[in-house]
Design an enzyme around this catalytic site. Sequence first.
Site, mmCIF file in Angstrom:
data_model
loop_
_atom_site.group_PDB
_atom_site.id
_atom_site.type_symbol
_atom_site.label_atom_id
_atom_site.label_comp_id
_atom_site.label_asym_id
_atom_site.label_seq_id
_atom_site.Cartn_x
_atom_site.Cartn_y
_atom_site.Cartn_z
ATOM 1 C CD GLN A 45 -14.572 -11.877 -6.278
ATOM 2 O OE1 GLN A 45 -15.280 -10.941 -5.964
ATOM 3 N NE2 GLN A 45 -14.435 -12.823 -6.131
ATOM 4 C CG ASP A 100 -7.730 -13.331 2.396
ATOM 5 O OD1 ASP A 100 -8.774 -12.312 2.149
ATOM 6 O OD2 ASP A 100 -7.809 -13.411 3.843
ATOM 7 C CD GLU A 120 -14.375 -16.730 -1.908
ATOM 8 O OE1 GLU A 120 -14.207 -15.862 -0.208
ATOM 9 O OE2 GLU A 120 -15.017 -16.491 -2.533
ATOM 10 C CG ASP A 152 -24.783 -15.579 -2.404
ATOM 11 O OD1 ASP A 152 -26.052 -15.110 -3.813
ATOM 12 O OD2 ASP A 152 -24.232 -14.451 -1.025
ATOM 13 C CG ASP A 170 -13.221 -11.449 5.072
ATOM 14 O OD1 ASP A 170 -12.089 -12.040 5.453
ATOM 15 O OD2 ASP A 170 -12.573 -10.329 5.040
ATOM 16 C CB SER A 171 -18.327 -9.482 2.207
ATOM 17 O OG SER A 171 -18.388 -7.806 2.767
ATOM 18 C CB THR A 172 -15.725 -8.087 -1.780
ATOM 19 O OG1 THR A 172 -16.684 -8.800 -1.908
ATOM 20 C CG2 THR A 172 -14.580 -8.686 -2.493
ATOM 21 C CG ASP A 173 -15.468 -2.337 -0.367
ATOM 22 O OD1 ASP A 173 -14.070 -3.283 -0.880
ATOM 23 O OD2 ASP A 173 -15.301 -1.666 0.621
ATOM 24 N N PRO A 177 -20.238 -9.288 -6.402
ATOM 25 C CG PRO A 177 -18.902 -11.474 -6.026
ATOM 26 C CD PRO A 177 -18.803 -9.905 -7.085
HETATM 27 N N1 SAM Z 1 -9.897 -9.685 4.650
HETATM 28 C C1 SAM Z 1 -9.858 -8.361 2.846
HETATM 29 C C2 SAM Z 1 -10.435 -7.850 2.838
HETATM 30 O O1 SAM Z 1 -11.702 -7.570 3.988
HETATM 31 O O2 SAM Z 1 -10.854 -6.859 2.105
HETATM 32 C C3 SAM Z 1 -10.321 -9.869 2.186
HETATM 33 C C4 SAM Z 1 -11.953 -10.275 2.153
HETATM 34 S S1 SAM Z 1 -11.464 -11.486 1.645
HETATM 35 C C5 SAM Z 1 -11.157 -11.335 -0.148
HETATM 36 C C6 SAM Z 1 -13.426 -11.171 0.624
HETATM 37 C C7 SAM Z 1 -13.980 -12.580 -0.364
HETATM 38 O O3 SAM Z 1 -15.158 -12.593 -0.080
HETATM 39 C C8 SAM Z 1 -14.459 -12.796 -1.320
HETATM 40 O O4 SAM Z 1 -12.685 -13.345 -1.880
HETATM 41 C C9 SAM Z 1 -15.100 -12.599 -2.414
HETATM 42 O O5 SAM Z 1 -15.295 -14.083 -3.229
HETATM 43 C C10 SAM Z 1 -15.879 -13.402 -1.497
HETATM 44 N N2 SAM Z 1 -17.742 -13.018 -1.794
HETATM 45 C C11 SAM Z 1 -17.455 -11.723 -2.505
HETATM 46 N N3 SAM Z 1 -19.113 -11.974 -2.462
HETATM 47 C C12 SAM Z 1 -19.780 -13.013 -2.178
HETATM 48 C C13 SAM Z 1 -20.823 -13.202 -1.997
HETATM 49 N N4 SAM Z 1 -21.739 -12.836 -1.797
HETATM 50 N N5 SAM Z 1 -20.592 -15.099 -0.659
HETATM 51 C C14 SAM Z 1 -19.235 -15.347 -0.495
HETATM 52 N N6 SAM Z 1 -18.245 -14.847 -0.434
HETATM 53 C C15 SAM Z 1 -18.605 -13.566 -1.518
#
Ligand code: SAM
Length: 308
Positions: A45, A100, A120, A152, A170-173, A177
């Site tokens: 990303q 984070d 993560e 993953d 606690d994922s991204t949108d 990924p």
């Molecule tokens: N707490 C904040 C929020 O909700 O916006 C931050 C979320 S945290 C930074 C989201 C994390 O999910 C990122 O570090 C991203 O790399 C991770 N992520 C995304 N897809 C993933 C996957 N398939 N498996 C594991 N981690 C993943």
Amino acid sequence: MAEKKPTATKRPEKRWIAETLFDDLGFRMTFQVERVLYELQTEHQHLVLFEQPFFGKMLMLDGATQISKKDEFIYQEMMSHVPLFAHGNPRDVLIVGGGDCGIAEEVLKHKTVERLTQVEIDPKVIEFAKEHFPEFTTPVFADKRFKSIIGDGAKYVAKTERRFDVIIVDSTDPQGPGKILFGQKFYAGCRRCLKKGGVLVTQNGVPFFQKSELTSSISKLRRLFAGATCYIAAIPIYIGGHMAMAMASDNKRLWRQPVHTIAQRYRKAGSFKTMYWTPEVQVAAFAQPRFIAEAVAKAAKPKRSGRR
Ligand code: SAM
């Protein structure tokens, strides 16, 4: 000869970074950048960490705001204390995503927690967090209960032999990924590695703009668990009003507990300092505004199976 007017030295234009998550809705929120601390196209990303005059340090992944120093406490507290105090005796906790480590820091405040595993996908997120968010990462990585796995989350829950009382996604949108973490297969994997009476919580965006994200998660979770609902929190940096966190479990009482039960568990946990979460806020967070309640109720209705 006319005096040459001194040309005013043009101040360098400040850089602005736009959140592009809602481009399909035709609007953006832009943030003035004081200083870029870290910017990288990782294997997974685009990652930019920058200083913002009002919000302090801000992290954006693929154009979606993740956290800001100013208000991260709201999301981190609501994504951790609500499921852990709802469960009542969490020993094994899994965080999927959470790079984070803000949520990990909150989870480790619970003395009942014996093991916390965080999966993560992007090592770069952890690397920059260690440098720029040491207030989260230092205590977390120093805690013997904590185990960090780079991988993953979807693959992990499908294969792990470990079993958990609470899983926090606690994922991204649902882009890049993070997309796989909103799918039926992933939720089935979470169900597979939850202990009896365990609880799953997932971040599900801002229903005012992303209602289908929430309803799609709820209907998928409802096919796997006896109950699925959501609770809400007001997080300034996530524009659009309430943010929704989905909760699923076979124990539907988890989201109907009275304040005195949650307060008693909080006392037993040592009443550690919080800045948003309280036992009253926990109970009130499940009181959904009507437009959210109606969407969740419709999505949570068990699908009539084709069989007579
Ligand atoms: N707490 C904040 C929020 O909700 O916006 C931050 C979320 S945290 C930074 C989201 C994390 O999910 C990122 O570090 C991203 O790399 C991770 N992520 C995304 N897809 C993933 C996957 N398939 N498996 C594991 N981690 C993943």
